[in-house]
Design a protein around this motif. Structure first.
Motif, PDB file in Angstrom:
ATOM      1  N   THR A  94       8.117 -45.060-100.082  1.00 24.33           N
ATOM      2  CA  THR A  94       7.487 -44.663 -98.820  1.00 24.33           C
ATOM      3  C   THR A  94       6.380 -45.646 -98.451  1.00 24.33           C
ATOM      4  O   THR A  94       6.276 -46.070 -97.296  1.00 24.33           O
ATOM      5  CB  THR A  94       6.934 -43.229 -98.918  1.00 24.33           C
ATOM      6  OG1 THR A  94       8.028 -42.337 -99.150  1.00 24.33           O
ATOM      7  CG2 THR A  94       6.203 -42.817 -97.653  1.00 24.33           C
ATOM      8  N   ALA A  95       5.559 -46.010 -99.427  1.00 28.84           N
ATOM      9  CA  ALA A  95       4.463 -46.950 -99.168  1.00 28.84           C
ATOM     10  C   ALA A  95       4.990 -48.333 -98.783  1.00 28.84           C
ATOM     11  O   ALA A  95       4.500 -48.957 -97.831  1.00 28.84           O
ATOM     12  CB  ALA A  95       3.554 -47.045-100.389  1.00 28.84           C
ATOM     13  N   VAL A  96       5.992 -48.826 -99.493  1.00 25.21           N
ATOM     14  CA  VAL A  96       6.565 -50.139 -99.178  1.00 25.21           C
ATOM     15  C   VAL A  96       7.215 -50.115 -97.799  1.00 25.21           C
ATOM     16  O   VAL A  96       7.018 -51.033 -96.996  1.00 25.21           O
ATOM     17  CB  VAL A  96       7.586 -50.575-100.266  1.00 25.21           C
ATOM     18  CG1 VAL A  96       8.368 -51.804 -99.825  1.00 25.21           C
ATOM     19  CG2 VAL A  96       6.866 -50.844-101.578  1.00 25.21           C
ATOM     20  N   THR A  97       7.966 -49.073 -97.504  1.00 25.73           N
ATOM     21  CA  THR A  97       8.607 -48.957 -96.194  1.00 25.73           C
ATOM     22  C   THR A  97       7.560 -48.935 -95.086  1.00 25.73           C
ATOM     23  O   THR A  97       7.730 -49.593 -94.054  1.00 25.73           O
ATOM     24  CB  THR A  97       9.487 -47.687 -96.138  1.00 25.73           C
ATOM     25  OG1 THR A  97      10.494 -47.817 -97.150  1.00 25.73           O
ATOM     26  CG2 THR A  97      10.150 -47.525 -94.783  1.00 25.73           C
ATOM     27  N   ALA A  98       6.481 -48.203 -95.300  1.00 23.05           N
ATOM     28  CA  ALA A  98       5.420 -48.140 -94.294  1.00 23.05           C
ATOM     29  C   ALA A  98       4.837 -49.525 -94.025  1.00 23.05           C
ATOM     30  O   ALA A  98       4.565 -49.877 -92.874  1.00 23.05           O
ATOM     31  CB  ALA A  98       4.320 -47.179 -94.748  1.00 23.05           C
ATOM     32  N   LEU A  99       4.680 -50.321 -95.076  1.00 23.73           N
ATOM     33  CA  LEU A  99       4.132 -51.667 -94.888  1.00 23.73           C
ATOM     34  C   LEU A  99       5.132 -52.624 -94.257  1.00 23.73           C
ATOM     35  O   LEU A  99       4.777 -53.427 -93.389  1.00 23.73           O
ATOM     36  CB  LEU A  99       3.663 -52.231 -96.231  1.00 23.73           C
ATOM     37  CG  LEU A  99       2.389 -51.617 -96.783  1.00 23.73           C
ATOM     38  CD1 LEU A  99       2.170 -52.048 -98.217  1.00 23.73           C
ATOM     39  CD2 LEU A  99       1.195 -52.006 -95.922  1.00 23.73           C
ATOM     40  N   LEU A 100       6.383 -52.545 -94.662  1.00 19.21           N
ATOM     41  CA  LEU A 100       7.383 -53.483 -94.157  1.00 19.21           C
ATOM     42  C   LEU A 100       7.835 -53.174 -92.740  1.00 19.21           C
ATOM     43  O   LEU A 100       8.251 -54.074 -92.015  1.00 19.21           O
ATOM     44  CB  LEU A 100       8.599 -53.506 -95.089  1.00 19.21           C
ATOM     45  CG  LEU A 100       8.356 -54.069 -96.485  1.00 19.21           C
ATOM     46  CD1 LEU A 100       9.623 -53.990 -97.312  1.00 19.21           C
ATOM     47  CD2 LEU A 100       7.834 -55.497 -96.424  1.00 19.21           C
ATOM     48  N   GLU A 101       7.771 -51.918 -92.348  1.00 18.23           N
ATOM     49  CA  GLU A 101       8.296 -51.540 -91.044  1.00 18.23           C
ATOM     50  C   GLU A 101       7.214 -51.157 -90.038  1.00 18.23           C
ATOM     51  O   GLU A 101       7.529 -50.646 -88.978  1.00 18.23           O
ATOM     52  CB  GLU A 101       9.293 -50.386 -91.215  1.00 18.23           C
ATOM     53  CG  GLU A 101      10.504 -50.822 -92.018  1.00 18.23           C
ATOM     54  CD  GLU A 101      11.522 -49.720 -92.196  1.00 18.23           C
ATOM     55  OE1 GLU A 101      11.324 -48.608 -91.680  1.00 18.23           O
ATOM     56  OE2 GLU A 101      12.531 -49.976 -92.875  1.00 18.23           O
ATOM     57  N   ARG A 102       6.001 -51.439 -90.360  1.00 14.78           N
ATOM     58  CA  ARG A 102       4.907 -51.068 -89.467  1.00 14.78           C
ATOM     59  C   ARG A 102       4.792 -52.043 -88.309  1.00 14.78           C
ATOM     60  O   ARG A 102       5.330 -53.141 -88.338  1.00 14.78           O
ATOM     61  CB  ARG A 102       3.607 -50.950 -90.236  1.00 14.78           C
ATOM     62  CG  ARG A 102       3.058 -52.304 -90.687  1.00 14.78           C
ATOM     63  CD  ARG A 102       1.798 -52.177 -91.470  1.00 14.78           C
ATOM     64  NE  ARG A 102       0.719 -51.756 -90.590  1.00 14.78           N
ATOM     65  CZ  ARG A 102      -0.455 -51.345 -91.016  1.00 14.78           C
ATOM     66  NH1 ARG A 102      -0.725 -51.315 -92.282  1.00 14.78           N
ATOM     67  NH2 ARG A 102      -1.386 -50.989 -90.170  1.00 14.78           N
ATOM     68  N   LYS A 103       4.055 -51.626 -87.323  1.00 15.51           N
ATOM     69  CA  LYS A 103       3.766 -52.491 -86.174  1.00 15.51           C
ATOM     70  C   LYS A 103       2.872 -53.638 -86.652  1.00 15.51           C
ATOM     71  O   LYS A 103       2.368 -53.601 -87.757  1.00 15.51           O
ATOM     72  CB  LYS A 103       3.072 -51.656 -85.108  1.00 15.51           C
ATOM     73  CG  LYS A 103       3.991 -50.605 -84.509  1.00 15.51           C
ATOM     74  CD  LYS A 103       3.231 -49.826 -83.428  1.00 15.51           C
ATOM     75  CE  LYS A 103       4.102 -48.953 -82.626  1.00 15.51           C
ATOM     76  NZ  LYS A 103       4.830 -47.900 -83.233  1.00 15.51           N
ATOM     77  N   PRO A 104       2.663 -54.627 -85.804  1.00 15.04           N
ATOM     78  CA  PRO A 104       1.824 -55.760 -86.229  1.00 15.04           C
ATOM     79  C   PRO A 104       0.473 -55.300 -86.773  1.00 15.04           C
ATOM     80  O   PRO A 104      -0.080 -54.291 -86.331  1.00 15.04           O
ATOM     81  CB  PRO A 104       1.649 -56.565 -84.950  1.00 15.04           C
ATOM     82  CG  PRO A 104       2.840 -56.208 -84.119  1.00 15.04           C
ATOM     83  CD  PRO A 104       3.154 -54.773 -84.451  1.00 15.04           C
ATOM     84  N   TRP A 105      -0.003 -56.064 -87.724  1.00 16.79           N
ATOM     85  CA  TRP A 105      -1.280 -55.744 -88.354  1.00 16.79           C
ATOM     86  C   TRP A 105      -2.385 -55.756 -87.298  1.00 16.79           C
ATOM     87  O   TRP A 105      -2.368 -56.574 -86.388  1.00 16.79           O
ATOM     88  CB  TRP A 105      -1.619 -56.775 -89.433  1.00 16.79           C
ATOM     89  CG  TRP A 105      -0.624 -56.763 -90.548  1.00 16.79           C
ATOM     90  CD1 TRP A 105       0.496 -57.520 -90.634  1.00 16.79           C
ATOM     91  CD2 TRP A 105      -0.640 -55.926 -91.682  1.00 16.79           C
ATOM     92  NE1 TRP A 105       1.170 -57.223 -91.780  1.00 16.79           N
ATOM     93  CE2 TRP A 105       0.510 -56.234 -92.453  1.00 16.79           C
ATOM     94  CE3 TRP A 105      -1.512 -54.953 -92.155  1.00 16.79           C
ATOM     95  CZ2 TRP A 105       0.787 -55.610 -93.654  1.00 16.79           C
ATOM     96  CZ3 TRP A 105      -1.210 -54.318 -93.343  1.00 16.79           C
ATOM     97  CH2 TRP A 105      -0.087 -54.655 -94.088  1.00 16.79           C
ATOM     98  N   PRO A 106      -3.369 -54.881 -87.436  1.00 18.04           N
ATOM     99  CA  PRO A 106      -4.478 -54.907 -86.472  1.00 18.04           C
ATOM    100  C   PRO A 106      -5.284 -56.183 -86.615  1.00 18.04           C
ATOM    101  O   PRO A 106      -5.402 -56.735 -87.708  1.00 18.04           O
ATOM    102  CB  PRO A 106      -5.312 -53.669 -86.860  1.00 18.04           C
ATOM    103  CG  PRO A 106      -4.839 -53.248 -88.213  1.00 18.04           C
ATOM    104  CD  PRO A 106      -3.491 -53.846 -88.429  1.00 18.04           C
ATOM    105  N   ALA A 107      -5.810 -56.608 -85.490  1.00 22.93           N
ATOM    106  CA  ALA A 107      -6.631 -57.821 -85.499  1.00 22.93           C
ATOM    107  C   ALA A 107      -7.928 -57.548 -86.263  1.00 22.93           C
ATOM    108  O   ALA A 107      -8.465 -56.462 -86.208  1.00 22.93           O
ATOM    109  CB  ALA A 107      -6.955 -58.260 -84.073  1.00 22.93           C
ATOM    110  N   THR A 108      -8.398 -58.556 -86.987  1.00 24.28           N
ATOM    111  CA  THR A 108      -9.662 -58.408 -87.696  1.00 24.28           C
ATOM    112  C   THR A 108     -10.767 -58.950 -86.823  1.00 24.28           C
ATOM    113  O   THR A 108     -10.578 -59.832 -86.006  1.00 24.28           O
ATOM    114  CB  THR A 108      -9.621 -59.155 -89.034  1.00 24.28           C
ATOM    115  OG1 THR A 108      -9.317 -60.525 -88.780  1.00 24.28           O
ATOM    116  CG2 THR A 108      -8.595 -58.559 -89.962  1.00 24.28           C
ATOM    117  N   SER A 109     -11.949 -58.409 -87.020  1.00 26.41           N
ATOM    118  CA  SER A 109     -13.090 -58.856 -86.204  1.00 26.41           C
ATOM    119  C   SER A 109     -13.797 -60.000 -86.843  1.00 26.41           C
ATOM    120  O   SER A 109     -13.879 -60.184 -87.950  1.00 26.41           O
ATOM    121  CB  SER A 109     -14.105 -57.757 -86.001  1.00 26.41           C
ATOM    122  OG  SER A 109     -13.560 -56.505 -85.915  1.00 26.41           O
TER     123      SER A 109
END
Length: 114
Positions: free
Chosen positions: A99-114
């Motif tokens: 579940t954790a790996v799937t969440a990371l691999l299939e997530r939307k683009p990473w949020p921008a860092t400030s």
């Protein structure tokens, strides 16, 4: 994609326990159960299967017994109570990990860092 023994490192024990969950099997039948259950992807050599079965037996997770079939001796393995508990625990751990790996691999683009 066909997996080899190295690709399964760390997962082989739980796969062998799962292959025994429906009842006792002799070593070659365990090998064939892995192959059939994975649609042929886990076609491992007996040189990988048997040492792992011996390791699981030494750990008390499976029990083996000898029988005579058509004049040939063969060893049949079955889950012990400890093996059933380990299979449940490992299965739950696998689900959390997947579940954790799937969440990371299939997530939307990473949020921008400030």
């Amino acid at each position: 994609m066909k997996a080899d023994a190295q690709a399964l490192k760390g997962h082989l024990d739980v796969l062998l326990l799962a292959a025994l969950q429906d009842g006792p099997r002799h070593g070659y039948a365990v090998k064939e159960a892995l192959k059939a259950g994975s649609d042929g992807r886990f076609d491992l050599p007996t040189g990988t299967i048997y040492p792992a079965l011996h390791r699981l037996e030494a750990a008390g997770l499976i029990a083996g017994s000898w029988s005579q079939v058509d004049g040939r001796r063969r060893r049949t393995y079955q889950l012990t109570a400890a093996g059933q508990r380990r299979l449940r625990t490992d299965r739950d751990g696998w689900r959390e990990f997947a579940t954790a790996v799937t969440a990371l691999l299939e997530r939307k683009p990473w949020p921008a860092t400030s």
